[in-house]
Design a protein around this motif. Structure first.
Motif, PDB file in Angstrom:
ATOM      1  N   ARG A   1       0.830  -1.220   0.000  1.00  0.00           N
ATOM      2  CA  ARG A   1       0.000   0.000   0.000  1.00  0.00           C
ATOM      3  C   ARG A   1       0.858   1.260   0.000  1.00  0.00           C
ATOM      4  O   ARG A   1       0.403   2.343  -0.401  1.00  0.00           O
ATOM      5  CB  ARG A   1      -0.901  -0.023   1.244  1.00  0.00           C
ATOM      6  N   LEU A   2       2.120   1.126   0.422  1.00  0.00           N
ATOM      7  CA  LEU A   2       3.013   2.277   0.410  1.00  0.00           C
ATOM      8  C   LEU A   2       3.371   2.693  -1.011  1.00  0.00           C
ATOM      9  O   LEU A   2       3.835   3.820  -1.232  1.00  0.00           O
ATOM     10  CB  LEU A   2       4.291   1.958   1.193  1.00  0.00           C
ATOM     11  N   TRP A   3       3.166   1.793  -1.979  1.00  0.00           N
ATOM     12  CA  TRP A   3       3.564   2.056  -3.360  1.00  0.00           C
ATOM     13  C   TRP A   3       2.400   2.179  -4.320  1.00  0.00           C
ATOM     14  O   TRP A   3       2.533   2.751  -5.391  1.00  0.00           O
ATOM     15  CB  TRP A   3       4.505   0.943  -3.844  1.00  0.00           C
ATOM     16  N   THR A   4       1.267   1.617  -3.949  1.00  0.00           N
ATOM     17  CA  THR A   4       0.127   1.667  -4.857  1.00  0.00           C
ATOM     18  C   THR A   4      -1.164   1.471  -4.077  1.00  0.00           C
ATOM     19  O   THR A   4      -1.179   0.747  -3.069  1.00  0.00           O
ATOM     20  CB  THR A   4       0.233   0.576  -5.942  1.00  0.00           C
ATOM     21  N   SER A   5      -2.213   2.104  -4.538  1.00  0.00           N
ATOM     22  CA  SER A   5      -3.522   1.913  -3.914  1.00  0.00           C
ATOM     23  C   SER A   5      -4.432   1.079  -4.799  1.00  0.00           C
ATOM     24  O   SER A   5      -5.620   0.938  -4.499  1.00  0.00           O
ATOM     25  CB  SER A   5      -4.173   3.277  -3.628  1.00  0.00           C
ATOM     26  N   VAL A   6      -3.904   0.527  -5.874  1.00  0.00           N
ATOM     27  CA  VAL A   6      -4.749  -0.230  -6.808  1.00  0.00           C
ATOM     28  C   VAL A   6      -4.415  -1.714  -6.844  1.00  0.00           C
ATOM     29  O   VAL A   6      -5.094  -2.482  -7.519  1.00  0.00           O
ATOM     30  CB  VAL A   6      -4.654   0.348  -8.243  1.00  0.00           C
ATOM     31  N   VAL A   7      -3.382  -2.137  -6.132  1.00  0.00           N
ATOM     32  CA  VAL A   7      -2.976  -3.543  -6.147  1.00  0.00           C
ATOM     33  C   VAL A   7      -2.865  -4.058  -4.717  1.00  0.00           C
ATOM     34  O   VAL A   7      -2.357  -3.375  -3.836  1.00  0.00           O
ATOM     35  CB  VAL A   7      -1.615  -3.732  -6.852  1.00  0.00           C
ATOM     36  N   GLU A   8      -3.351  -5.267  -4.510  1.00  0.00           N
ATOM     37  CA  GLU A   8      -3.128  -5.974  -3.259  1.00  0.00           C
ATOM     38  C   GLU A   8      -2.486  -7.317  -3.589  1.00  0.00           C
ATOM     39  O   GLU A   8      -2.704  -7.874  -4.667  1.00  0.00           O
ATOM     40  CB  GLU A   8      -4.442  -6.188  -2.505  1.00  0.00           C
ATOM     41  N   TYR A   9      -1.689  -7.827  -2.636  1.00  0.00           N
ATOM     42  CA  TYR A   9      -1.009  -9.102  -2.849  1.00  0.00           C
ATOM     43  C   TYR A   9      -1.458 -10.105  -1.795  1.00  0.00           C
ATOM     44  O   TYR A   9      -1.816  -9.738  -0.674  1.00  0.00           O
ATOM     45  CB  TYR A   9       0.506  -8.919  -2.775  1.00  0.00           C
TER      46      TYR A   9
ATOM     47  N   ILE B   1       1.333 -19.740  -3.622  1.00  0.00           N
ATOM     48  CA  ILE B   1       1.048 -18.860  -4.754  1.00  0.00           C
ATOM     49  C   ILE B   1       1.102 -17.416  -4.281  1.00  0.00           C
ATOM     50  O   ILE B   1       0.457 -17.043  -3.299  1.00  0.00           O
ATOM     51  CB  ILE B   1      -0.344 -19.139  -5.357  1.00  0.00           C
ATOM     52  N   PHE B   2       1.881 -16.610  -4.975  1.00  0.00           N
ATOM     53  CA  PHE B   2       1.960 -15.167  -4.730  1.00  0.00           C
ATOM     54  C   PHE B   2       1.018 -14.511  -5.727  1.00  0.00           C
ATOM     55  O   PHE B   2       1.283 -14.493  -6.925  1.00  0.00           O
ATOM     56  CB  PHE B   2       3.401 -14.690  -4.929  1.00  0.00           C
ATOM     57  N   ILE B   3      -0.110 -13.975  -5.224  1.00  0.00           N
ATOM     58  CA  ILE B   3      -1.196 -13.526  -6.098  1.00  0.00           C
ATOM     59  C   ILE B   3      -1.258 -12.007  -6.142  1.00  0.00           C
ATOM     60  O   ILE B   3      -1.153 -11.325  -5.118  1.00  0.00           O
ATOM     61  CB  ILE B   3      -2.557 -14.069  -5.619  1.00  0.00           C
ATOM     62  N   LEU B   4      -1.470 -11.500  -7.342  1.00  0.00           N
ATOM     63  CA  LEU B   4      -1.658 -10.074  -7.579  1.00  0.00           C
ATOM     64  C   LEU B   4      -3.154  -9.834  -7.786  1.00  0.00           C
ATOM     65  O   LEU B   4      -3.746 -10.389  -8.705  1.00  0.00           O
ATOM     66  CB  LEU B   4      -0.854  -9.654  -8.808  1.00  0.00           C
ATOM     67  N   HIS B   5      -3.756  -9.009  -6.938  1.00  0.00           N
ATOM     68  CA  HIS B   5      -5.165  -8.636  -7.082  1.00  0.00           C
ATOM     69  C   HIS B   5      -5.244  -7.187  -7.541  1.00  0.00           C
ATOM     70  O   HIS B   5      -4.790  -6.281  -6.854  1.00  0.00           O
ATOM     71  CB  HIS B   5      -5.909  -8.774  -5.749  1.00  0.00           C
ATOM     72  N   ARG B   6      -5.807  -6.962  -8.724  1.00  0.00           N
ATOM     73  CA  ARG B   6      -5.978  -5.605  -9.237  1.00  0.00           C
ATOM     74  C   ARG B   6      -7.371  -5.506  -9.864  1.00  0.00           C
ATOM     75  O   ARG B   6      -7.589  -5.979 -10.964  1.00  0.00           O
ATOM     76  CB  ARG B   6      -4.916  -5.257 -10.283  1.00  0.00           C
ATOM     77  N   PRO B   7      -8.329  -4.901  -9.159  1.00  0.00           N
ATOM     78  CA  PRO B   7      -9.686  -4.819  -9.687  1.00  0.00           C
ATOM     79  C   PRO B   7      -9.786  -3.795 -10.816  1.00  0.00           C
ATOM     80  O   PRO B   7      -8.920  -2.935 -10.970  1.00  0.00           O
ATOM     81  CB  PRO B   7     -10.507  -4.375  -8.466  1.00  0.00           C
ATOM     82  N   GLY B   8     -10.852  -3.884 -11.570  1.00  0.00           N
ATOM     83  CA  GLY B   8     -11.100  -2.909 -12.624  1.00  0.00           C
ATOM     84  C   GLY B   8     -11.133  -3.532 -14.002  1.00  0.00           C
ATOM     85  O   GLY B   8     -10.886  -4.730 -14.187  1.00  0.00           O
ATOM     86  N   GLU B   9     -11.469  -2.714 -14.985  1.00  0.00           N
ATOM     87  CA  GLU B   9     -11.537  -3.161 -16.380  1.00  0.00           C
ATOM     88  C   GLU B   9     -10.164  -3.646 -16.833  1.00  0.00           C
ATOM     89  O   GLU B   9      -9.156  -2.965 -16.663  1.00  0.00           O
ATOM     90  CB  GLU B   9     -11.988  -1.998 -17.261  1.00  0.00           C
ATOM     91  N   ARG B  10     -10.124  -4.810 -17.441  1.00  0.00           N
ATOM     92  CA  ARG B  10      -8.846  -5.401 -17.846  1.00  0.00           C
ATOM     93  C   ARG B  10      -8.441  -4.871 -19.228  1.00  0.00           C
ATOM     94  O   ARG B  10      -8.287  -5.609 -20.199  1.00  0.00           O
ATOM     95  CB  ARG B  10      -8.927  -6.924 -17.810  1.00  0.00           C
ATOM     96  N   ARG B  11      -8.255  -3.563 -19.273  1.00  0.00           N
ATOM     97  CA  ARG B  11      -7.837  -2.882 -20.483  1.00  0.00           C
ATOM     98  C   ARG B  11      -6.370  -3.195 -20.752  1.00  0.00           C
ATOM     99  O   ARG B  11      -5.647  -3.739 -19.893  1.00  0.00           O
ATOM    100  CB  ARG B  11      -8.039  -1.379 -20.322  1.00  0.00           C
ATOM    101  N   LEU B  12      -5.890  -2.834 -21.932  1.00  0.00           N
ATOM    102  CA  LEU B  12      -4.527  -3.152 -22.319  1.00  0.00           C
ATOM    103  C   LEU B  12      -3.509  -2.575 -21.333  1.00  0.00           C
ATOM    104  O   LEU B  12      -2.545  -3.259 -20.954  1.00  0.00           O
ATOM    105  CB  LEU B  12      -4.240  -2.617 -23.724  1.00  0.00           C
ATOM    106  N   GLY B  13      -3.710  -1.333 -20.912  1.00  0.00           N
ATOM    107  CA  GLY B  13      -2.761  -0.726 -19.986  1.00  0.00           C
ATOM    108  C   GLY B  13      -2.638  -1.501 -18.692  1.00  0.00           C
ATOM    109  O   GLY B  13      -1.538  -1.691 -18.167  1.00  0.00           O
ATOM    110  N   MET B  14      -3.769  -1.973 -18.165  1.00  0.00           N
ATOM    111  CA  MET B  14      -3.722  -2.771 -16.950  1.00  0.00           C
ATOM    112  C   MET B  14      -3.023  -4.101 -17.193  1.00  0.00           C
ATOM    113  O   MET B  14      -2.242  -4.581 -16.364  1.00  0.00           O
ATOM    114  CB  MET B  14      -5.124  -3.024 -16.403  1.00  0.00           C
ATOM    115  N   ARG B  15      -3.278  -4.716 -18.342  1.00  0.00           N
ATOM    116  CA  ARG B  15      -2.657  -6.019 -18.632  1.00  0.00           C
ATOM    117  C   ARG B  15      -1.140  -5.884 -18.702  1.00  0.00           C
ATOM    118  O   ARG B  15      -0.403  -6.716 -18.149  1.00  0.00           O
ATOM    119  CB  ARG B  15      -3.215  -6.583 -19.937  1.00  0.00           C
ATOM    120  N   LEU B  16      -0.663  -4.836 -19.374  1.00  0.00           N
ATOM    121  CA  LEU B  16       0.779  -4.621 -19.450  1.00  0.00           C
ATOM    122  C   LEU B  16       1.362  -4.355 -18.067  1.00  0.00           C
ATOM    123  O   LEU B  16       2.454  -4.831 -17.725  1.00  0.00           O
ATOM    124  CB  LEU B  16       1.075  -3.447 -20.379  1.00  0.00           C
TER     125      LEU B  16
END
Length: 334
Positions: A102-110, A120-135
């Protein structure tokens, strides 16, 4: 609105090479191209995704996330990077990321989740899975392996990497980097590690240093729970500049790696203005200094950016309803 560190945007632009206009792309997301790299300066996640999609229209971005991930260095992550290094095992290092990202981003949780084959080390990022998010997701997973390889005395290769979105035309660069199968179209964005890999002792693991750094991170985390990172960083920068007089917004923005226009807009999104934050910082600093009898009123006036003690006295009375001398006396300091 979610935010990510400007470090990610600068890394993406740098890795994209000569096929893009780096200065324009950075300026569009509110980053001063000629300013210092300030990882604590945050930018809106949506603007970051827009920037990645602009890059993808100008160059082949298939392996861009992998190249960016490979450039990430723990020294760039501040106290969190040091805590990752100082953890005794690689699993403990990833536990720090899970707790303090959370110190680095408010849009991703692990999340670290047990699995029959390991963890498993999981990346949780909610929202529309647009190209920018996928990259961005691909780059984040690549970064997670890069920093692991910087602390481990043996080569780190996961059992497999899982990515939710469809595969690009070629995944060779991804599998070469991760050193394992990369399964696109999966149910998770995640990295599967064996138990042996996560139990591996880190090169610089140190229990004492680790405890100290965790205490520091806990403090940072508690502070941003109540205040946006940009607000906190702005107040810190103002406090450091006050001994030179009342700071200018453009100078503070530049020091945080932002353009003045973007800085003003971002503060407005948090319901703040630069003038309000300057006043708050001056008042909080003055109140703290008045509790220390080692500082004279004239010194406190100087340290809070006032040219004359009389100006400081008038401002302080406006802030708290009494003079600095009365405030100090009421605190039992005289």
């Amino acid at each position: 609105m979610g935010y990510v560190t400007s470090l990610f945007a600068r890394k993406m632009v740098a890795a994209a090479g000569d096929g893009i206009d780096a200065s324009t792309l950075l300026a569009v997301v509110g980053i001063d191209p000629d300013g210092p790299w300030a990882p604590k300066a945050m930018i809106p996640a949506a603007a970051y995704y827009d920037m990645l999609e602009r890059i993808a229209r100008q160059i082949d971005a298939t392996d861009l996330p992998v190249r960016v991930g490979a450039t990430m260095r723990l020294d760039e992550y501040g106290a969190l990077g040091l805590a990752f290094k100082a953890a005794t095992t690689l699993g403990a290092s990833y536990a720090r990321v899970e707790r303090y990202a959370r110190l680095w981003t408010s849009v991703v949780e692990y999340e670290l989740r047990p699995d029959p084959r390991g963890t498993i080390f999981i990346l949780h990022r909610p929202g529309e899975r647009r190209l920018g998010m996928r990259l961005s997701n691909e780059a984040t997973l690549a970064s997670a392996i890069s920093i692991a390889r910087q602390v481990s005395p043996v080569p780190v290769a996961p059992l497999e990497v899982l990515i939710r979105h469809p595969a690009p035309a070629s995944i060779k660069a991804h599998e070469d980097w991760f050193g394992c199968p990369v399964r696109f179209g999966s149910d998770l964005d995640a990295i599967l590690f064996s138990r042996e890999t996560l139990a591996q002792p880190n090169i610089l693991g140190d229990v004492g240093i680790s405890s100290f750094l965790v205490s520091h991170l806990d403090k940072e985390l508690s502070e941003i729970a109540d205040e946006a990172p940009l607000v906190t960083d702005t107040k810190d920068a103002i406090a450091q500049a006050l001994s030179e007089g009342a700071p200018k917004m453009a100078d503070i923005a530049r020091g945080l790696g932002l353009s003045a226009r973007s800085f003003h807009r971002r503060l407005s999104e948090h319901g703040m203005s630069f003038q309000t934050l300057t006043e708050e910082t001056r008042r909080e600093l003055a109140e703290g200094l008045l509790c220390d009898e080692g500082h004279s009123l004239a010194e406190i006036a100087f340290l809070t950016g006032f040219a004359e003690q009389s100006s400081f006295t008038r401002a302080f009375k406006r802030w708290v309803g009494m003079t600095p001398a009365s405030y100090r006396k009421g605190r039992g300091r005289l």
